[in-house]
Write a protein that holds these residues in place. Structure first.
Motif, PDB file in Angstrom:
ATOM      1  N   GLY A 148      32.327  39.452 -14.205  1.00 26.83           N
ATOM      2  CA  GLY A 148      33.012  40.162 -15.278  1.00 26.83           C
ATOM      3  C   GLY A 148      34.365  39.558 -15.597  1.00 26.83           C
ATOM      4  N   LEU A 149      35.080  39.123 -14.569  1.00 28.72           N
ATOM      5  CA  LEU A 149      36.377  38.478 -14.772  1.00 28.72           C
ATOM      6  C   LEU A 149      36.217  37.148 -15.509  1.00 28.72           C
ATOM      7  CD1 LEU A 149      37.877  39.301 -11.280  1.00 28.72           C
ATOM      8  CD2 LEU A 149      38.913  39.986 -13.460  1.00 28.72           C
ATOM      9  N   ALA A 150      35.209  36.362 -15.106  1.00 27.15           N
ATOM     10  CA  ALA A 150      34.973  35.079 -15.778  1.00 27.15           C
ATOM     11  C   ALA A 150      34.633  35.290 -17.246  1.00 27.15           C
ATOM     12  CB  ALA A 150      33.857  34.324 -15.065  1.00 27.15           C
ATOM     13  N   GLU A 151      33.839  36.311 -17.527  1.00 28.58           N
ATOM     14  CA  GLU A 151      33.470  36.598 -18.917  1.00 28.58           C
ATOM     15  C   GLU A 151      34.686  37.005 -19.739  1.00 28.58           C
ATOM     16  OE1 GLU A 151      30.345  39.502 -21.380  1.00 28.58           O
ATOM     17  OE2 GLU A 151      30.275  39.377 -19.194  1.00 28.58           O
ATOM     18  N   ALA A 152      35.660  37.647 -19.072  1.00 25.94           N
ATOM     19  CA  ALA A 152      36.884  38.061 -19.752  1.00 25.94           C
ATOM     20  C   ALA A 152      37.912  36.936 -19.860  1.00 25.94           C
ATOM     21  CB  ALA A 152      37.493  39.253 -19.027  1.00 25.94           C
ATOM     22  N   GLY A 153      37.559  35.750 -19.367  1.00 26.09           N
ATOM     23  CA  GLY A 153      38.461  34.615 -19.465  1.00 26.09           C
ATOM     24  C   GLY A 153      39.510  34.551 -18.373  1.00 26.09           C
ATOM     25  N   VAL A 154      39.281  35.267 -17.271  1.00 24.79           N
ATOM     26  CA  VAL A 154      40.214  35.247 -16.132  1.00 24.79           C
ATOM     27  C   VAL A 154      39.693  34.241 -15.110  1.00 24.79           C
ATOM     28  CG1 VAL A 154      41.261  36.587 -14.281  1.00 24.79           C
ATOM     29  CG2 VAL A 154      40.870  37.633 -16.530  1.00 24.79           C
ATOM     30  N   ALA A 155      40.489  33.243 -14.809  1.00 25.62           N
ATOM     31  CA  ALA A 155      40.099  32.203 -13.859  1.00 25.62           C
ATOM     32  C   ALA A 155      40.475  32.623 -12.439  1.00 25.62           C
ATOM     33  CB  ALA A 155      40.777  30.884 -14.226  1.00 25.62           C
ATOM     34  N   HIS A 156      40.043  31.829 -11.468  1.00 21.55           N
ATOM     35  CA  HIS A 156      40.472  32.086 -10.096  1.00 21.55           C
ATOM     36  C   HIS A 156      40.598  30.771  -9.339  1.00 21.55           C
ATOM     37  CE1 HIS A 156      36.130  31.775  -9.194  1.00 21.55           C
ATOM     38  NE2 HIS A 156      36.497  31.517  -7.950  1.00 21.55           N
ATOM     39  N   GLU A 157      41.472  30.785  -8.354  1.00 22.40           N
ATOM     40  CA  GLU A 157      41.700  29.653  -7.461  1.00 22.40           C
ATOM     41  C   GLU A 157      41.750  30.177  -6.028  1.00 22.40           C
ATOM     42  OE1 GLU A 157      41.739  26.564  -8.314  1.00 22.40           O
ATOM     43  OE2 GLU A 157      42.053  26.647 -10.496  1.00 22.40           O
ATOM     44  N   THR A 158      41.592  29.275  -5.057  1.00 25.22           N
ATOM     45  CA  THR A 158      41.719  29.659  -3.654  1.00 25.22           C
ATOM     46  C   THR A 158      42.720  28.751  -2.950  1.00 25.22           C
ATOM     47  OG1 THR A 158      39.868  28.249  -2.961  1.00 25.22           O
ATOM     48  CG2 THR A 158      39.355  30.543  -3.517  1.00 25.22           C
ATOM     49  N   LEU A 159      43.352  29.319  -1.951  1.00 23.76           N
ATOM     50  CA  LEU A 159      44.204  28.604  -1.014  1.00 23.76           C
ATOM     51  C   LEU A 159      43.837  29.122   0.373  1.00 23.76           C
ATOM     52  CD1 LEU A 159      46.205  31.141  -0.373  1.00 23.76           C
ATOM     53  CD2 LEU A 159      47.508  30.285  -2.297  1.00 23.76           C
ATOM     54  N   THR A 160      44.465  28.589   1.402  1.00 23.64           N
ATOM     55  CA  THR A 160      44.178  29.028   2.767  1.00 23.64           C
ATOM     56  C   THR A 160      45.463  29.397   3.482  1.00 23.64           C
ATOM     57  OG1 THR A 160      42.282  27.511   2.899  1.00 23.64           O
ATOM     58  CG2 THR A 160      43.111  28.403   4.975  1.00 23.64           C
ATOM     59  N   LEU A 161      45.530  30.630   3.977  1.00 21.00           N
ATOM     60  CA  LEU A 161      46.600  31.020   4.902  1.00 21.00           C
ATOM     61  C   LEU A 161      45.944  31.784   6.040  1.00 21.00           C
ATOM     62  CD1 LEU A 161      49.815  31.155   5.292  1.00 21.00           C
ATOM     63  CD2 LEU A 161      49.502  33.555   4.751  1.00 21.00           C
ATOM     64  N   HIS A 162      46.042  31.243   7.246  1.00 20.33           N
ATOM     65  CA  HIS A 162      45.432  31.897   8.404  1.00 20.33           C
ATOM     66  C   HIS A 162      46.340  33.040   8.872  1.00 20.33           C
ATOM     67  CE1 HIS A 162      42.202  29.166   8.381  1.00 20.33           C
ATOM     68  NE2 HIS A 162      42.798  28.152   8.967  1.00 20.33           N
ATOM     69  N   VAL A 163      45.931  34.254   8.552  1.00 18.51           N
ATOM     70  CA  VAL A 163      46.742  35.436   8.822  1.00 18.51           C
ATOM     71  C   VAL A 163      46.812  35.666  10.324  1.00 18.51           C
ATOM     72  CG1 VAL A 163      47.139  37.837   8.171  1.00 18.51           C
ATOM     73  CG2 VAL A 163      45.722  36.365   6.709  1.00 18.51           C
ATOM     74  N   GLY A 164      48.026  35.891  10.843  1.00 15.83           N
ATOM     75  CA  GLY A 164      48.207  36.120  12.269  1.00 15.83           C
ATOM     76  C   GLY A 164      48.346  37.600  12.594  1.00 15.83           C
ATOM     77  N   ALA A 165      48.216  37.919  13.880  1.00 17.87           N
ATOM     78  CA  ALA A 165      48.340  39.311  14.316  1.00 17.87           C
ATOM     79  C   ALA A 165      49.750  39.840  14.127  1.00 17.87           C
ATOM     80  CB  ALA A 165      47.930  39.436  15.787  1.00 17.87           C
ATOM     81  N   GLY A 166      50.709  38.955  13.907  1.00 18.06           N
ATOM     82  CA  GLY A 166      52.075  39.398  13.651  1.00 18.06           C
ATOM     83  C   GLY A 166      52.205  40.248  12.409  1.00 18.06           C
ATOM     84  N   THR A 167      51.190  40.176  11.527  1.00 23.45           N
ATOM     85  CA  THR A 167      51.224  40.988  10.303  1.00 23.45           C
ATOM     86  C   THR A 167      51.216  42.478  10.619  1.00 23.45           C
ATOM     87  OG1 THR A 167      50.218  41.220   8.113  1.00 23.45           O
ATOM     88  CG2 THR A 167      48.718  41.108   9.962  1.00 23.45           C
ATOM     89  N   PHE A 168      50.728  42.871  11.824  1.00 25.49           N
ATOM     90  CA  PHE A 168      50.665  44.281  12.196  1.00 25.49           C
ATOM     91  C   PHE A 168      51.866  44.734  13.017  1.00 25.49           C
ATOM     92  CE2 PHE A 168      46.029  43.076  12.110  1.00 25.49           C
ATOM     93  CZ  PHE A 168      45.799  43.655  10.877  1.00 25.49           C
ATOM     94  N   LEU A 169      52.720  43.787  13.409  1.00 22.38           N
ATOM     95  CA  LEU A 169      53.830  44.156  14.276  1.00 22.38           C
ATOM     96  C   LEU A 169      54.868  44.978  13.511  1.00 22.38           C
ATOM     97  CD1 LEU A 169      54.486  40.901  16.335  1.00 22.38           C
ATOM     98  CD2 LEU A 169      53.225  42.944  17.022  1.00 22.38           C
ATOM     99  N   PRO A 170      55.368  46.048  14.126  1.00 25.45           N
ATOM    100  CA  PRO A 170      56.417  46.828  13.466  1.00 25.45           C
ATOM    101  C   PRO A 170      57.735  46.060  13.424  1.00 25.45           C
ATOM    102  CG  PRO A 170      56.096  47.588  15.714  1.00 25.45           C
ATOM    103  CD  PRO A 170      55.023  46.578  15.454  1.00 25.45           C
ATOM    104  N   VAL A 171      58.556  46.396  12.447  1.00 23.63           N
ATOM    105  CA  VAL A 171      59.909  45.821  12.378  1.00 23.63           C
ATOM    106  C   VAL A 171      60.797  46.665  13.291  1.00 23.63           C
ATOM    107  CG1 VAL A 171      61.862  45.290  10.883  1.00 23.63           C
ATOM    108  CG2 VAL A 171      59.523  44.992  10.040  1.00 23.63           C
TER     109      VAL A 171
END
Length: 342
Positions: free
Chosen positions: A191-214
């Motif tokens: 549906g997005l492609a039909e609406a003219g919305v493109a997409h790209e990919t990159l890579t970021l290996h998410v670490g467990a630090g994303t869950f650590l509290p500040v």
């Protein structure tokens, strides 16, 4: 800034323990710079974006990075969060007070690792025995590392093997899913492609630090954990060309956003990138690479709520989250979505 400025009360019943089905049936709160938030659904995304816009996805794949083992009679839990080299990973360790440098930890299926070095943040370098790639060992001995706010309420099961991977998952290395992209299906992409919305990919290996509290009282005193990412030259060129043609670059997930911003200079040009990033985005940051963000709802006082507040304004996001809570939106990794258009 004071960390307590980013606090809010979230009723436990707003925390999603399972995703909705189909994935693109999740609710989506559209937030602009002015006016009331707009209640929508993810499957309406093609009608909410413009022809020429580009969605940027993270194609990292979650590995079974949660390990339960023993050092002698002591139970040791380990969550791998960053590869160091072929045999060694940095890990957060549970019951770490029972662990000393040089200790050998026995995990299931004959997998063993040596506790090589303790770091100042409390994490450990684990050196795995044998010749097989660590990812192969994890397939035998590891479990899917669900976020603590889910794992604390129910065990990981077979459904999570699929539910906690996005349709773009290709590059093995993450210990947490780029959850904004969990909402996408082949039908929605068509549906997005039909609406003219493109997409790209990159890579970021998410670490467990994303869950650590500040834990700091001020954002200036918080240290981010580094994560490895890559944007190739052709992807960077296509994104720059889309912006020059008047399209908007919309990051799907805070991981995509952080890597795009890490790869972009003061001139607003996105460049090829490969390496670690520990970018920490708080209010006052000037965004260079992106024109919008699709993301789930984040934890109080988290670096991710600070990031969305930097993009949209703290008061705006406080009002949007208050609306979402009152309207029964489902929060966190398996929860609903938001589309933020500054």
């Amino acid at each position: 800034m004071r960390v307590d400025l980013f606090d809010f009360e979230l009723p436990p019943e707003n925390i999603a323990l399972r995703p909705v089905r189909p994935r693109d049936a999740a609710r989506m709160l559209v937030v602009g710079p002015h006016g009331a938030p707009d209640d929508r659904c993810v499957n309406q995304l093609p009608s909410l974006l413009r022809r020429g816009d580009v969605l940027v996805f993270n194609d990292t794949r979650v590995i079974p990075a949660q390990l339960e083992g023993k050092r002698g009679e002591a139970r040791i839990g380990a969550t791998l969060h960053k590869r160091i080299d072929l045999r060694r990973w940095q890990a957060f360790v549970r019951n770490a007070k029972r662990l000393h440098e040089g200790d050998r930890i026995a995990f299931p299926a004959g997998v063993e690792a040596v506790a090589e070095q303790r770091h100042v943040d409390g994490s450990w370098t684990l050196a795995f025995a044998g010749d097989e790639p660590v990812e192969v060992l994890l397939e035998r001995a590891g479990q899917m590392p669900l976020p603590p706010y889910i794992a604390g309420k129910r065990p990981t099961d077979a459904a999570d093997q699929q539910d906690y991977q996005t349709m773009f998952a290709a590059e093995k290395g993450a210990v947490a899913a780029p959850t904004a992209a969990l909402h996408f299906t082949p039908g929605l992409m068509a549906g997005l492609a039909e609406a003219g919305v493109a997409h790209e990919t990159l890579t970021l290996h998410v670490g467990a630090g994303t869950f650590l509290p500040v834990k700091a009282e001020d954002t200036a005193d918080h240290a981010m954990h580094a994560e490895w990412g890559r944007i190739d030259a052709l992807t960077a060129d296509r994104l720059n060309a889309a912006r020059q043609a008047g399209g908007r670059v919309i990051a799907v997930g805070t991981t995509s956003l952080r890597l795009l911003e890490s790869a972009t200079g003061e001139d607003g040009i996105i460049r090829p990138f490969e390496g670690d990033t520990a970018i920490f985005i708080t209010p006052g940051y000037r965004f260079r690479a992106i024109d919008g963000l699709m993301t789930n709802f984040h934890l109080p006082k988290s670096t991710l709520f600070m990031l969305v507040s930097a993009l949209m304004g703290l008061e705006n996001m406080q009002a949007a989250y208050a609306h979402a809570i009152a309207a029964g939106y489902r929060f966190y990794s398996y929860g609903d979505s938001s589309l933020l258009l500054p």
